[in-house]
Design a protein around this motif. Structure first.
Motif, PDB file in Angstrom:
ATOM      1  N   LYS A  75      -6.568   8.685  13.012  1.00 49.74           N
ATOM      2  CA  LYS A  75      -5.275   8.830  13.463  1.00 49.74           C
ATOM      3  C   LYS A  75      -5.700   7.513  14.887  1.00 49.74           C
ATOM      4  O   LYS A  75      -4.780   7.056  15.106  1.00 49.74           O
ATOM      5  N   ASP A  77      -5.544   4.167  15.556  1.00 47.19           N
ATOM      6  CA  ASP A  77      -4.647   2.391  15.464  1.00 47.19           C
ATOM      7  C   ASP A  77      -5.574   1.544  15.411  1.00 47.19           C
ATOM      8  O   ASP A  77      -5.668   0.479  15.120  1.00 47.19           O
ATOM      9  N   SER A  79      -7.648   2.879  12.691  1.00 41.61           N
ATOM     10  CA  SER A  79      -8.386   3.486  11.187  1.00 41.61           C
ATOM     11  C   SER A  79      -7.729   2.324  10.231  1.00 41.61           C
ATOM     12  O   SER A  79      -6.878   2.023  10.601  1.00 41.61           O
ATOM     13  N   ARG A  81      -6.462   3.898   7.927  1.00 37.60           N
ATOM     14  CA  ARG A  81      -5.526   4.325   7.155  1.00 37.60           C
ATOM     15  C   ARG A  81      -4.067   4.474   7.975  1.00 37.60           C
ATOM     16  O   ARG A  81      -3.817   4.022   7.344  1.00 37.60           O
ATOM     17  N   TYR A  82      -5.057   4.289   9.217  1.00 37.09           N
ATOM     18  CA  TYR A  82      -3.877   3.637  10.212  1.00 37.09           C
ATOM     19  C   TYR A  82      -2.858   2.428   9.742  1.00 37.09           C
ATOM     20  O   TYR A  82      -1.628   2.488   9.507  1.00 37.09           O
ATOM     21  N   ASN A  85      -0.752   2.821   6.493  1.00 34.72           N
ATOM     22  CA  ASN A  85       0.497   3.839   6.786  1.00 34.72           C
ATOM     23  C   ASN A  85       1.741   3.015   7.796  1.00 34.72           C
ATOM     24  O   ASN A  85       2.507   3.176   6.851  1.00 34.72           O
ATOM     25  N   GLN A  86       0.893   1.887   9.246  1.00 28.49           N
ATOM     26  CA  GLN A  86       1.486   1.194   9.474  1.00 28.49           C
ATOM     27  C   GLN A  86       2.591  -0.006   8.429  1.00 28.49           C
ATOM     28  O   GLN A  86       3.409  -0.450   8.926  1.00 28.49           O
TER      29      GLN A  86
END
Ligand code: PGA
Length: 238
Positions: A75, A77, A79, A81-82, A85-86
């Motif tokens: 989670k 910002d 990372s 992964r973040y 997603n973004q």
């Protein structure tokens, strides 16, 4: 190696978008190997546009990402992964359960790495997108006297910490370790597309283009693969 020299970042991104979109169209349940960093952002924006215009759907697509900082909360910002997603996943019709990024909070790192390799093997990457570090790294496979075949935890070099500090408040805040697919996992992809933009990548590209293998420039290992397309901007080329 097929080499496509582009006049600028926009042209590089467009070429990459066309290649990935063509795969998604012809094989809707393909597996994409994805990368983070500034370089593929234009590609992801291009794919979002193609999704929005109804040209392609990601409903059946799987993705595996190259790497993630360690430790880091997904989670956070910063990372990867973040970032994914973004930049991509939040804007397309992909099932997030089919998107995979190494777990930056894994308690048992060995297990996480072994499972990630199994996953990559099971899915079978159709196209692996790669950027290249100024120091020649791919994923977080940093220059060293030896390279690791499988997914593993690694220490970031000072050079990478400094390069990535532009995204953090200071270099001190950049995590010092990462989980990364290894050279073997990367080379297991059916096809590799390497994107390179900017004069600061010129030295690494020159080494790649010798065709030789240098452990102090891990990107050169893609010379072992027989289906590589290098999409490079003029300023990064020769
Ligand atoms: P960049 O990073 O795209 O932000 O230049 C590339 C990399 O480090 O692999």
């Amino acid at each position: 190696m097929k080499i496509i020299v582009c006049k600028d970042y926009a042209e590089m991104s467009k070429k990459a978008t066309e290649m990935v979109a063509a795969l998604v169209k012809s094989k809707p349940d393909c597996t994409l190997g994805l990368a983070t960093g500034s370089t593929p952002e234009g590609l992801y924006a291009g794919l979002v546009e193609k999704y929005e215009s109804g040209e392609i759907s990601f409903a059946k697509v799987n993705t595996v990402n190259l790497d993630e900082y360690y430790p880091i909360d997904p989670k956070n910002d910063q990372s990867y992964r973040y970032f994914m997603n973004q930049k991509l996943f939040d804007h397309i019709d992909i099932n997030k359960n089919n998107t995979h990024v190494p777990n930056g909070l894994a308690k048992d790192v060995e297990k996480e790495c072994a499972e990630y390799d199994e996953l990559v093997k099971k899915l079978g990457v159709d196209i692996q997108i790669l950027g290249i570090g100024r120091n020649g790294h791919i994923g977080f496979n940093e220059p060293d006297t030896y390279l690791v075949p499988g997914t593993h935890v690694t220490d970031l070099t000072q050079n990478t910490i400094e390069a990535n500090s532009r995204f953090f408040a200071s270099a001190d805040e950049v995590p010092k370790k990462a989980l990364t697919m290894g050279i073997g996992s990367i080379l297991s992809a059916k096809q590799i597309i390497m994107l390179v933009s900017g004069a600061n990548k010129k030295e690494a590209v020159a080494k790649l283009l010798t065709g030789n293998l240098y452990t102090d420039c891990p990107a050169t290992m893609i010379n072992l693969h027989d289906d590589v397309t290098l999409i490079v901007t003029e300023d990064a080329y020769r």
